[in-house]
Design an enzyme around this catalytic site. Sequence first.
Site, PDB file in Angstrom:
ATOM      1  CE  LYS A 168      27.277  34.359  37.819  1.00 16.92           C
ATOM      2  NZ  LYS A 168      28.711  34.094  37.815  1.00 16.92           N
ATOM      3  NE  ARG A 226      35.819  41.881  36.568  1.00 15.54           N
ATOM      4  CZ  ARG A 226      36.648  40.844  36.485  1.00 15.54           C
ATOM      5  NH1 ARG A 226      37.727  40.921  35.736  1.00 15.54           N
ATOM      6  NH2 ARG A 226      36.407  39.735  37.167  1.00 15.54           N
TER       7      ARG A 226
HETATM    8  N1  BES Z   1      29.225  37.421  40.994  1.00 16.31           N
HETATM    9  C1  BES Z   1      30.197  36.707  40.262  1.00 16.31           C
HETATM   10  C2  BES Z   1      31.303  36.124  41.146  1.00 16.31           C
HETATM   11  C3  BES Z   1      30.907  35.104  42.163  1.00 16.31           C
HETATM   12  C4  BES Z   1      30.864  33.761  41.853  1.00 16.31           C
HETATM   13  C5  BES Z   1      30.629  35.489  43.460  1.00 16.31           C
HETATM   14  C6  BES Z   1      30.536  32.829  42.803  1.00 16.31           C
HETATM   15  C7  BES Z   1      30.298  34.559  44.434  1.00 16.31           C
HETATM   16  C8  BES Z   1      30.245  33.222  44.105  1.00 16.31           C
HETATM   17  C9  BES Z   1      30.871  37.626  39.219  1.00 16.31           C
HETATM   18  O1  BES Z   1      30.071  38.595  38.685  1.00 16.31           O
HETATM   19  C10 BES Z   1      31.339  36.743  38.118  1.00 16.31           C
HETATM   20  O2  BES Z   1      30.516  36.114  37.512  1.00 16.31           O
HETATM   21  N2  BES Z   1      32.636  36.694  37.892  1.00 16.31           N
HETATM   22  C11 BES Z   1      33.193  35.877  36.880  1.00 16.31           C
HETATM   23  C12 BES Z   1      34.380  36.624  36.305  1.00 16.31           C
HETATM   24  C13 BES Z   1      34.879  36.015  35.027  1.00 16.31           C
HETATM   25  C14 BES Z   1      33.884  36.165  33.910  1.00 16.31           C
HETATM   26  C15 BES Z   1      36.179  36.697  34.686  1.00 16.31           C
HETATM   27  C16 BES Z   1      33.625  34.553  37.503  1.00 16.31           C
HETATM   28  O3  BES Z   1      34.035  34.519  38.668  1.00 16.31           O
HETATM   29  O4  BES Z   1      33.499  33.541  36.843  1.00 16.31           O
HETATM   30 ZN    ZN Z   2      28.985  37.948  36.963  1.00 17.67          ZN
END
Ligand code: BES
Ligand code: ZN
Length: 476
Positions: free
Chosen positions: A247, A321
């Site tokens: 991230k 997921r």
């Molecule tokens: N835990 C995150 C989602 C999230 C982001 C929750 C901000 C709360 C606040 C999740 O695991 C994630 O990183 N999702 C990605 C999905 C993408 C790679 C398709 C996202 O939201 O960017």
């Molecule tokens: Zn994630």
Amino acid sequence: MKIHTTTRACEVAPLSYTRVVFTEGTTTKFVERADGSTALMLGVGSFAKVTTRSFRLICRNIVQTARSSKLRKLAVQVEPMPFPALSAVRDQAWIVATLAENFLLANYEYTAYKSKRSRYALEEILVCGSLNAAVKRGLERGITVGECVNLGRDIANTPGGDMTPALLAARARAAVRTLPVKVTVFDEKRIAREKMGALLAVGKGAKDKPRFIILEYWGAKRGKSGERPLVFAGKGITFDTGGLNVKPGDSMLDMHLDMSGGATVIAALTAAARLRIPRNIVGLIPAAENAISGESFRPGDVITTLSGKTVDVLNTDAEGRLVLADALTYATRYNPRLVIDVATLTGAAIIALGEHASALLTKDDGVRERLMTLGEESGDYLWPLPLWSEYQQYTKGRFGDIANIPSSGNTRAGGVIHGGMFLSHFTDTYPSDCGWAHIDMAPRMVSVPSDKLAKGSTGEPARFLIAVADRYDVDG
Ligand code: BES
Ligand code: ZN
Ligand code: ZN
């Protein structure tokens, strides 16, 4: 903070109790009276316009105002209540339960890491009025719900460095230690033996290995002729770095809260057991840290899930997921009548809905309607998004069966739905009389100022899950 009741009027409480007086308009002020008492004149707008939604915020405002003025004791008259629109749709037991619950939610603060404990505390709220036994039970219920939601917030707020999957399991055990809830924890070896390949893959890169946490509360009859349980599955990512698809920048800041779904499942099971709800409820929490190391799973890996279906990992940051896929498959062992998964699954949910509702995704119109009603009644608001077959095409796998993010089309569009569609692959063997709903609670992971809650976890949607446990129609 203690919440007590008295049949005596608020005006005759000892002078050390600040009297809360609801007033029309928007001004809130303190008034010293001739009898030596102090009144907190709380502006609540127009009495006629107070709704169930605004009433929750009024309750929180009482506590927030009291705390900012460092008041220790309050007295609130609840009988009679001056809000006609509210009294028309809610009985006294609901009003008093909501009052107690929201007093506790507003009084919560995460202080575990403060080296100096503040000497100030709001000590007592006296709830005044002629309250019958049913109303007093409502109050007790509100207290239990508030305490359990706050327990979930404490777990969710714990920093990632101090919350490994094993520690999350320990917190779950501790929460229900004195309650009739059976806790089973699978360690890494057992997870491998069970063939939960997705949970194993996500947890591989971390020093602290994954756990699969099972909470079983058999409040109704058990066994073959017994009631089919409700299953709540909660994402338990104790910290989400994104994995090798790391991230960027600030996006990682709140990712210790990525086990909020799991925390709400612990809170809901604890509340169900404390309230002795006569239902069977199972909580499943796939817990892992999505970390970066030489052991991490990689983009391009193809993993075999518990269902036997294989998944192309196109992005290691779409890990929630994956772990939930194995939990949703595991749920079939209980022959449930309803499965709800709760997860901080996508940032896209925040983009879609802002920060005032969790997304609700289900293919079943009846389930959607009932769950939205329970959301509204509980205070954890849900708003629907579709799971239509038109969206199916995007998560086709390249080398595996399914891809964990869209592999074609505009990959940034409809992220919440793609998350839900991915999960739906792991519920397609559920019998037709078993409902399934996915809740993307990322929008409600942390509070916003207008919630009138402390910074950090909101505790949502634990109240909703408790409402489902309590009132989801058995015959439906
Ligand atoms: N835990 C995150 C989602 C999230 C982001 C929750 C901000 C709360 C606040 C999740 O695991 C994630 O990183 N999702 C990605 C999905 C993408 C790679 C398709 C996202 O939201 O960017
Ligand atoms: Zn994630
Ligand atoms: Zn995540």
